[in-house]
Design a protein around this motif. Structure first.
Motif, PDB file in Angstrom:
ATOM      1  N   ASP A 164       1.237  -1.557   0.219  1.00 35.20           N
ATOM      2  CA  ASP A 164      -0.202  -0.143   0.150  1.00 35.20           C
ATOM      3  C   ASP A 164       0.522   1.590   0.052  1.00 35.20           C
ATOM      4  O   ASP A 164       2.213   1.395   0.221  1.00 35.20           O
ATOM      5  N   THR A 204      -0.751  -0.976  -4.636  1.00 34.41           N
ATOM      6  CA  THR A 204      -1.932  -0.874  -4.304  1.00 34.41           C
ATOM      7  C   THR A 204      -2.870  -0.075  -3.404  1.00 34.41           C
ATOM      8  O   THR A 204      -1.806   0.653  -2.807  1.00 34.41           O
ATOM      9  N   THR A 205      -2.689   1.220  -4.336  1.00 32.97           N
ATOM     10  CA  THR A 205      -3.506   2.218  -3.481  1.00 32.97           C
ATOM     11  C   THR A 205      -5.016   2.695  -4.563  1.00 32.97           C
ATOM     12  O   THR A 205      -5.163   2.553  -5.575  1.00 32.97           O
ATOM     13  N   ALA A 206      -5.355   3.788  -3.209  1.00 33.44           N
ATOM     14  CA  ALA A 206      -6.507   4.643  -3.887  1.00 33.44           C
ATOM     15  C   ALA A 206      -6.313   5.532  -5.034  1.00 33.44           C
ATOM     16  O   ALA A 206      -7.191   6.240  -5.077  1.00 33.44           O
ATOM     17  N   TYR A 207      -4.803   6.462  -4.996  1.00 30.26           N
ATOM     18  CA  TYR A 207      -4.985   7.506  -5.713  1.00 30.26           C
ATOM     19  C   TYR A 207      -3.756   7.080  -7.076  1.00 30.26           C
ATOM     20  O   TYR A 207      -2.783   6.397  -7.282  1.00 30.26           O
ATOM     21  N   LEU A 230      -4.848   0.186  -8.536  1.00 28.43           N
ATOM     22  CA  LEU A 230      -6.567   0.444  -8.489  1.00 28.43           C
ATOM     23  C   LEU A 230      -7.845   0.372  -7.781  1.00 28.43           C
ATOM     24  O   LEU A 230      -7.924  -0.055  -8.281  1.00 28.43           O
ATOM     25  N   LYS A 231      -7.135   0.558  -6.138  1.00 28.83           N
ATOM     26  CA  LYS A 231      -8.471   0.402  -5.160  1.00 28.83           C
ATOM     27  C   LYS A 231     -10.024   1.212  -5.570  1.00 28.83           C
ATOM     28  O   LYS A 231      -9.699   2.421  -5.747  1.00 28.83           O
ATOM     29  N   PRO A 232     -10.878   0.676  -5.704  1.00 29.28           N
ATOM     30  CA  PRO A 232     -11.078  -0.837  -4.964  1.00 29.28           C
ATOM     31  C   PRO A 232     -10.690  -1.518  -6.797  1.00 29.28           C
ATOM     32  O   PRO A 232     -11.536  -1.996  -7.555  1.00 29.28           O
TER      33      PRO A 232
END
Length: 228
Positions: free
Chosen positions: A54, A78-81, A98-100
């Motif tokens: 992350d 793994t990241t949301a950004y 990219l999350k999700p």
């Protein structure tokens, strides 16, 4: 079998990755960490094939971990950004999820890592490595190595017909050895799994040599031999 760890500070994200990993027989989850700081010691002491990392974490971000620690493992971010993608590729990560994260996208990232690891294995298994000893580089076939023992500042590489002393540390040696067959079992020992004759009471026998398995390395070692 590809040994992996998760470094992620969101419990739900850890659980989702764990479920995805369990669906792929070739993946073996060794450990999970909720912070990069807690993971550093494990990374430095163990040979890991793959890290799911992350980016946004407290104390030490994923990017800071990659920049400050010598990591030989393949890395999937793994990241949301989205804005970290370029930085991730500059640090030569294998993929950027990219999350999700969907399972289909997870599979694509895994396939990429598997392909790269297979290429490495082809060049390493049964191949010759060169060890720095005294004022020369000495070639050793990896299939002849029995075990490596730490002796103060030196490491003694014990093969089927000779022993070689080197100042190269365990981490440097693990980087050039095939990770599917060599494993650290003690602070002072790294062994060739294929050369093990028996394991009894946390002691390994290789060619009449008794090698201890410590508590700190034992869990990872026993998981590794069960997965072979």
């Amino acid at each position: 079998m590809i040994d992996c760890i998760i470094i992620e500070d969101e419990p739900l994200a850890i659980e989702k990755l764990r479920i995805f990993i369990q669906k792929i027989p070739e993946l073996n989850l060794i450990n999970t960490f909720s912070s990069g700081i807690n993971a550093i010691g494990f990374i430095n002491s163990n040979s890991i094939d793959l890290i799911f990392l992350d980016i946004e974490m407290k104390e030490l971000s994923g990017i800071q971990l990659l920049e400050s620690t010598s990591i030989n493992s393949k890395v999937i971010i793994t990241t949301a950004y989205e804005n970290y993608a370029l930085k991730g590729y500059e640090l030569q990560v294998c993929d950027y999820l990219l999350k999700p994260i969907t399972f289909n996208r997870f599979i694509k990232a895994f396939n990429k890592v598997q392909h790269e690891l297979e290429k490495q294995k082809t060049t390493k298994v049964g191949s010759k490595i060169f060890i720095k000893t005294e004022y020369r580089l000495e070639g050793i076939n990896t299939s002849c190595i029995l075990y490596i023992e730490g002796m103060g500042d030196y490491r003694k590489i014990v093969t089927e017909n000779k022993s070689i002393m080197t100042l190269q540390n365990f981490k440097e040696l693990a980087k050039i050895l095939p990770s599917d067959n060599f494993c650290r079992v003690h602070n002072s020992f790294l062994v060739s799994i294929n050369k093990i004759e028996k394991i009894e009471r946390n002691r390994i026998t290789i060619k009449n040599n008794i090698i201890p398995v410590s508590d700190s390395y034992g869990k990872y070692f026993y998981k590794k031999i069960k997965s072979k």
